[in-house]
Design a protein around this motif. Structure first.
Motif, PDB file in Angstrom:
ATOM      1  N   THR A  44     -64.818  13.470 -58.246  1.00 57.51           N
ATOM      2  CA  THR A  44     -63.712  13.407 -57.282  1.00 57.51           C
ATOM      3  C   THR A  44     -63.902  12.316 -56.232  1.00 57.51           C
ATOM      4  OG1 THR A  44     -63.431  15.793 -57.591  1.00 57.51           O
ATOM      5  CG2 THR A  44     -62.336  14.797 -55.693  1.00 57.51           C
ATOM      6  N   SER A  45     -65.113  12.161 -55.722  1.00 55.66           N
ATOM      7  CA  SER A  45     -65.336  11.302 -54.565  1.00 55.66           C
ATOM      8  C   SER A  45     -65.380   9.820 -54.890  1.00 55.66           C
ATOM      9  CB  SER A  45     -66.623  11.724 -53.839  1.00 55.66           C
ATOM     10  OG  SER A  45     -66.470  13.026 -53.304  1.00 55.66           O
ATOM     11  N   SER A  46     -65.232   9.444 -56.143  1.00 57.29           N
ATOM     12  CA  SER A  46     -65.042   8.030 -56.474  1.00 57.29           C
ATOM     13  C   SER A  46     -63.671   7.800 -57.091  1.00 57.29           C
ATOM     14  CB  SER A  46     -66.126   7.547 -57.452  1.00 57.29           C
ATOM     15  OG  SER A  46     -66.075   8.291 -58.654  1.00 57.29           O
ATOM     16  N   ALA A  47     -62.844   8.845 -57.099  1.00 57.65           N
ATOM     17  CA  ALA A  47     -61.538   8.752 -57.761  1.00 57.65           C
ATOM     18  C   ALA A  47     -60.412   9.169 -56.826  1.00 57.65           C
ATOM     19  CB  ALA A  47     -61.523   9.627 -59.017  1.00 57.65           C
ATOM     20  N   SER A  48     -60.586   8.926 -55.545  1.00 58.83           N
ATOM     21  CA  SER A  48     -59.546   9.247 -54.572  1.00 58.83           C
ATOM     22  C   SER A  48     -58.613   8.052 -54.404  1.00 58.83           C
ATOM     23  CB  SER A  48     -60.172   9.604 -53.224  1.00 58.83           C
ATOM     24  OG  SER A  48     -60.619   8.435 -52.549  1.00 58.83           O
ATOM     25  N   THR A  49     -57.608   8.203 -53.553  1.00 55.70           N
ATOM     26  CA  THR A  49     -56.718   7.093 -53.230  1.00 55.70           C
ATOM     27  C   THR A  49     -57.358   6.176 -52.198  1.00 55.70           C
ATOM     28  OG1 THR A  49     -54.935   8.680 -53.583  1.00 55.70           O
ATOM     29  CG2 THR A  49     -54.287   6.555 -52.740  1.00 55.70           C
ATOM     30  N   LYS A  50     -58.544   6.541 -51.709  1.00 57.04           N
ATOM     31  CA  LYS A  50     -59.377   5.700 -50.848  1.00 57.04           C
ATOM     32  C   LYS A  50     -58.731   5.469 -49.484  1.00 57.04           C
ATOM     33  CE  LYS A  50     -60.802   3.747 -55.205  1.00 57.04           C
ATOM     34  NZ  LYS A  50     -61.590   4.925 -55.524  1.00 57.04           N
ATOM     35  N   LEU A  51     -58.119   6.497 -48.969  1.00 55.47           N
ATOM     36  CA  LEU A  51     -57.479   6.421 -47.658  1.00 55.47           C
ATOM     37  C   LEU A  51     -58.189   7.328 -46.672  1.00 55.47           C
ATOM     38  CD1 LEU A  51     -53.702   6.538 -48.642  1.00 55.47           C
ATOM     39  CD2 LEU A  51     -55.148   4.531 -48.280  1.00 55.47           C
ATOM     40  N   ILE A  52     -58.328   6.852 -45.441  1.00 56.80           N
ATOM     41  CA  ILE A  52     -58.704   7.723 -44.328  1.00 56.80           C
ATOM     42  C   ILE A  52     -57.450   7.832 -43.469  1.00 56.80           C
ATOM     43  CG2 ILE A  52     -61.209   7.524 -44.241  1.00 56.80           C
ATOM     44  CD1 ILE A  52     -60.917   5.150 -42.402  1.00 56.80           C
ATOM     45  N   HIS A  53     -56.871   9.004 -43.510  1.00 55.25           N
ATOM     46  CA  HIS A  53     -55.551   9.148 -42.897  1.00 55.25           C
ATOM     47  C   HIS A  53     -55.336  10.574 -42.433  1.00 55.25           C
ATOM     48  CE1 HIS A  53     -53.410  10.722 -46.741  1.00 55.25           C
ATOM     49  NE2 HIS A  53     -54.711  10.817 -46.901  1.00 55.25           N
ATOM     50  N   GLY A  54     -54.376  10.720 -41.535  1.00 60.99           N
ATOM     51  CA  GLY A  54     -54.047  12.054 -41.048  1.00 60.99           C
ATOM     52  C   GLY A  54     -53.251  12.847 -42.048  1.00 60.99           C
ATOM     53  N   GLY A  55     -52.534  12.146 -42.929  1.00 63.57           N
ATOM     54  CA  GLY A  55     -51.676  12.818 -43.887  1.00 63.57           C
ATOM     55  C   GLY A  55     -50.276  12.977 -43.323  1.00 63.57           C
ATOM     56  N   LEU A  56     -49.549  11.874 -43.259  1.00 67.49           N
ATOM     57  CA  LEU A  56     -48.217  11.897 -42.670  1.00 67.49           C
ATOM     58  C   LEU A  56     -47.334  12.962 -43.314  1.00 67.49           C
ATOM     59  CD1 LEU A  56     -46.121  10.627 -40.754  1.00 67.49           C
ATOM     60  CD2 LEU A  56     -45.662   8.914 -42.541  1.00 67.49           C
ATOM     61  N   ARG A  57     -47.431  13.112 -44.621  1.00 66.96           N
ATOM     62  CA  ARG A  57     -46.537  14.046 -45.305  1.00 66.96           C
ATOM     63  C   ARG A  57     -46.846  15.505 -44.964  1.00 66.96           C
ATOM     64  NH1 ARG A  57     -48.322  16.461 -50.073  1.00 66.96           N
ATOM     65  NH2 ARG A  57     -50.361  15.798 -50.850  1.00 66.96           N
ATOM     66  N   ARG A 101     -33.097   8.607 -41.316  1.00 65.94           N
ATOM     67  CA  ARG A 101     -33.922   7.661 -40.578  1.00 65.94           C
ATOM     68  C   ARG A 101     -34.493   8.275 -39.301  1.00 65.94           C
ATOM     69  NH1 ARG A 101     -31.473   1.910 -38.828  1.00 65.94           N
ATOM     70  NH2 ARG A 101     -30.238   2.410 -40.674  1.00 65.94           N
ATOM     71  N   TRP A 102     -33.676   9.065 -38.607  1.00 65.26           N
ATOM     72  CA  TRP A 102     -34.153   9.667 -37.355  1.00 65.26           C
ATOM     73  C   TRP A 102     -35.337  10.597 -37.606  1.00 65.26           C
ATOM     74  CZ3 TRP A 102     -34.643  14.824 -36.707  1.00 65.26           C
ATOM     75  CH2 TRP A 102     -33.880  15.672 -37.535  1.00 65.26           C
ATOM     76  N   LEU A 103     -35.334  11.285 -38.748  1.00 68.12           N
ATOM     77  CA  LEU A 103     -36.429  12.206 -39.057  1.00 68.12           C
ATOM     78  C   LEU A 103     -37.723  11.427 -39.309  1.00 68.12           C
ATOM     79  CD1 LEU A 103     -37.349  15.106 -39.611  1.00 68.12           C
ATOM     80  CD2 LEU A 103     -36.693  14.766 -42.006  1.00 68.12           C
ATOM     81  N   LEU A 104     -37.621  10.322 -40.036  1.00 65.53           N
ATOM     82  CA  LEU A 104     -38.803   9.503 -40.277  1.00 65.53           C
ATOM     83  C   LEU A 104     -39.341   8.925 -38.978  1.00 65.53           C
ATOM     84  CD1 LEU A 104     -37.773   7.555 -43.508  1.00 65.53           C
ATOM     85  CD2 LEU A 104     -39.271   9.555 -43.334  1.00 65.53           C
ATOM     86  N   ARG A 105     -38.436   8.427 -38.119  1.00 64.34           N
ATOM     87  CA  ARG A 105     -38.882   7.840 -36.849  1.00 64.34           C
ATOM     88  C   ARG A 105     -39.549   8.887 -35.983  1.00 64.34           C
ATOM     89  NH1 ARG A 105     -41.585   4.825 -35.084  1.00 64.34           N
ATOM     90  NH2 ARG A 105     -41.287   3.452 -33.316  1.00 64.34           N
ATOM     91  N   ALA A 106     -38.967  10.092 -35.938  1.00 66.96           N
ATOM     92  CA  ALA A 106     -39.551  11.165 -35.133  1.00 66.96           C
ATOM     93  C   ALA A 106     -40.927  11.553 -35.672  1.00 66.96           C
ATOM     94  CB  ALA A 106     -38.625  12.370 -35.116  1.00 66.96           C
ATOM     95  N   GLY A 107     -41.036  11.627 -37.000  1.00 70.84           N
ATOM     96  CA  GLY A 107     -42.325  11.976 -37.588  1.00 70.84           C
ATOM     97  C   GLY A 107     -43.395  10.947 -37.296  1.00 70.84           C
ATOM     98  N   LEU A 108     -43.010   9.671 -37.341  1.00 69.10           N
ATOM     99  CA  LEU A 108     -43.979   8.615 -37.070  1.00 69.10           C
ATOM    100  C   LEU A 108     -44.395   8.590 -35.606  1.00 69.10           C
ATOM    101  CD1 LEU A 108     -42.506   5.782 -39.301  1.00 69.10           C
ATOM    102  CD2 LEU A 108     -44.691   6.955 -39.618  1.00 69.10           C
TER     103      LEU A 108
END
Length: 485
Positions: A44-57, A101-108
């Motif tokens: 698993t640990s060499s086959a990720s999407t290689k992102l360090i992220h909060g997880g916007l979705r 668009r407003w929902l995406l802007r608010a989420g970001l």
């Protein structure tokens, strides 16, 4: 067995969770060992999407605590491993029929402010038709957002943690599976495939997708946790990102697909979420490959075909089993399952929060010890940081100095080595890189073997580096011959 031979902790599993746990434990002065059946980070640990992220979705599922925790850790990883990670801008095209668009802007805006930002900018709305990235997209896509997260070399992050643990006294046993672990009096007694015997006061099962099997069969537990196994498949194609920005593409089924600039010449596209049964049988399926192509082609001006794919990989993620929830809704947070006799199974988690998971494990098993890893650079990440400077800026300054100090070397070679080995690059250059092997060098292969537990050509070409994407067949054969097979 004499009391002096009994370890404080043994961790089964050499993925990012196990690596993080032993690094933290060794730094707290605990006597520990890591046992891995294969190579470090092999699954698993060499086959990720290689992102360090909060997880916007994850904001859609109101996982605010998880997102905030991950965003804070994004800053930590960018600081302690500036050679293995860097900030990455993401373009999110707006498609009105999917999300307003407003929902995406608010989420970001929420995403920008859930945690303190020091190393990444905030988000912005922009006209995609006027941006350098625009020509890659269909003309119908005009409005977009740009936000920031981070990229990390997942497999090397594992190795860096294990190297630091070993430097602090942790014993590392790779390619040596645990065949039996039983509680006897006040200790766990383990037998490895090689016949090696270990004993420890505490035992952590961090075997990832194999955690249930290890718990039930190897440890003999009646309460080994059930897992939800999900395969994440990725394809690597000719480069479609016209800028250094990654893309986050919304799909009609509600899922997200990432398109990430990868290894200079390529794009990494992923990921799927397909329920699987046997993690050992992981392999991208034709339906997953087609899904990823269809997903990106919905946005591309010049569609991709199967012939554009140069590499494929899949990893199986163990998720907390939550009744009634699908893969998208299942939490990516970890779950620590305690067992009798100072034992624990780690379930779930994500690469971004591996260090916090390790702290949680140690807080449970050895509560009198203190955390320390938040500010301690990983091997190769110890660049000199000036007052008020970020580690990322310091790394860029250090790298420019190294390039200037070695005018006889191709700057591209130095930059490639620095992204793998960080400050240890200076030692490699000083000692001479040795025989060239079509893009790699004998000195770095020796470094991988002697200091990073690499044994096979796959270890060297695909996990310790990504040179498998760049070398021709003759060069790969030369690396394989050097590795001994």
């Amino acid at each position: 067995m004499a009391a002096d031979d009994i370890l404080d902790l043994v961790v089964i599993g050499g993925g990012i969770n196990g690596a993080g746990i032993v690094r933290d434990a060794a730094g707290r002065g605990l006597r520990c060992a890591l046992v891995e059946a294969g190579d470090l980070g092999v699954a698993t640990s060499s086959a990720s999407t290689k992102l360090i992220h909060g997880g916007l979705r994850y904001l859609e599922f109101y996982a605010f605590r998880l997102v905030a925790k991950a965003l804070a850790e994004r800053e930590v990883i960018l600081s302690i491993a500036p050679h293995l990670s860097w900030p990455l801008a993401f373009i999110l095209p707006h498609e009105p029929h999917l999300r307003p668009r407003w929902l995406l802007r608010a989420g970001l805006l929420l995403y920008d402010n859930l945690a303190r930002r020091r190393q990444v900018p905030g988000s912005e709305a922009f006209d995609l038709r006027k941006d350098a990235a625009g020509p890659a997209f269909r003309r119908e896509l005009s409005h977009a957002f740009r936000y920031w997260d981070g990229w990390v070399d997942d497999a090397r992050l594992v190795v860096a943690n294990v190297r630091d643990a070993a430097a602090r006294g942790c014993a590392v046993h790779v390619r040596d599976a645990v065949v039996s672990a039983r509680r006897h009096e006040e200790r766990w007694e383990l037998t490895l495939a090689s016949g090696r015997q270990l004993a420890a006061r505490a035992l952590v099962n961090a075997a990832g997708p194999w955690a249930h099997e290890v718990g039930a069969r190897v440890m003999g537990l009646n309460d080994a946790p059930a897992l939800s196994l999900v395969q994440g498949a990725h394809i690597v194609t000719r480069r479609v990102n016209r800028s250094d920005n990654a893309w986050m593409l919304q799909q009609p089924d509600g899922r997200i697909v990432f398109v990430i600039p990868y290894e200079g010449d390529f794009s990494l596209i992923g990921t799927t979420e397909t329920p699987v049964g046997d993690p050992a049988a992981r392999a991208i399926q034709p339906a997953e490959e087609q899904y990823l192509l269809d997903a990106v082609n919905r946005s591309l001006a010049k569609p991709l075909g199967h012939g554009d794919i140069v590499h494929r990989f899949a990893g199986v993620r163990p998720l907390v089993l939550e009744a009634g929830k699908g893969a998208r809704e299942t939490t990516r947070d970890w779950h620590l399952v305690p067992h009798e006799g100072s034992a624990m199974t780690v379930v779930g988690g994500k690469i971004t929060t591996y260090r916090l998971l390790a702290e949680a494990v140690l807080k449970t098993l050895y509560p009198k010890t203190k955390p320390w890893t938040a500010t301690a650079p990983l091997p190769g990440g110890d660049v000199p940081v000036a007052s008020g400077e970020t580690a990322q800026a310091a790394f860029a300054r250090w790298l420019a100095d190294v390039v200037a100090a070695h005018p006889d070397y191709d700057p591209a070679i130095i930059r490639r080595l620095a992204r793998l080995y960080g400050t240890e690059t200076e030692g490699l250059l000083a000692g001479g890189l040795g025989e060239p092997m079509g893009g790699m060098f004998e000195a770095e292969l020796a470094h991988m073997r002697e200091r990073e537990w690499a044994r096979t050509a796959d270890d060297m070409l695909w996990r310790r580096s990504k040179m498998g994407l760049h070398l021709d067949a003759a060069a790969k054969a030369k690396v394989a011959a050097w590795a001994g097979g």
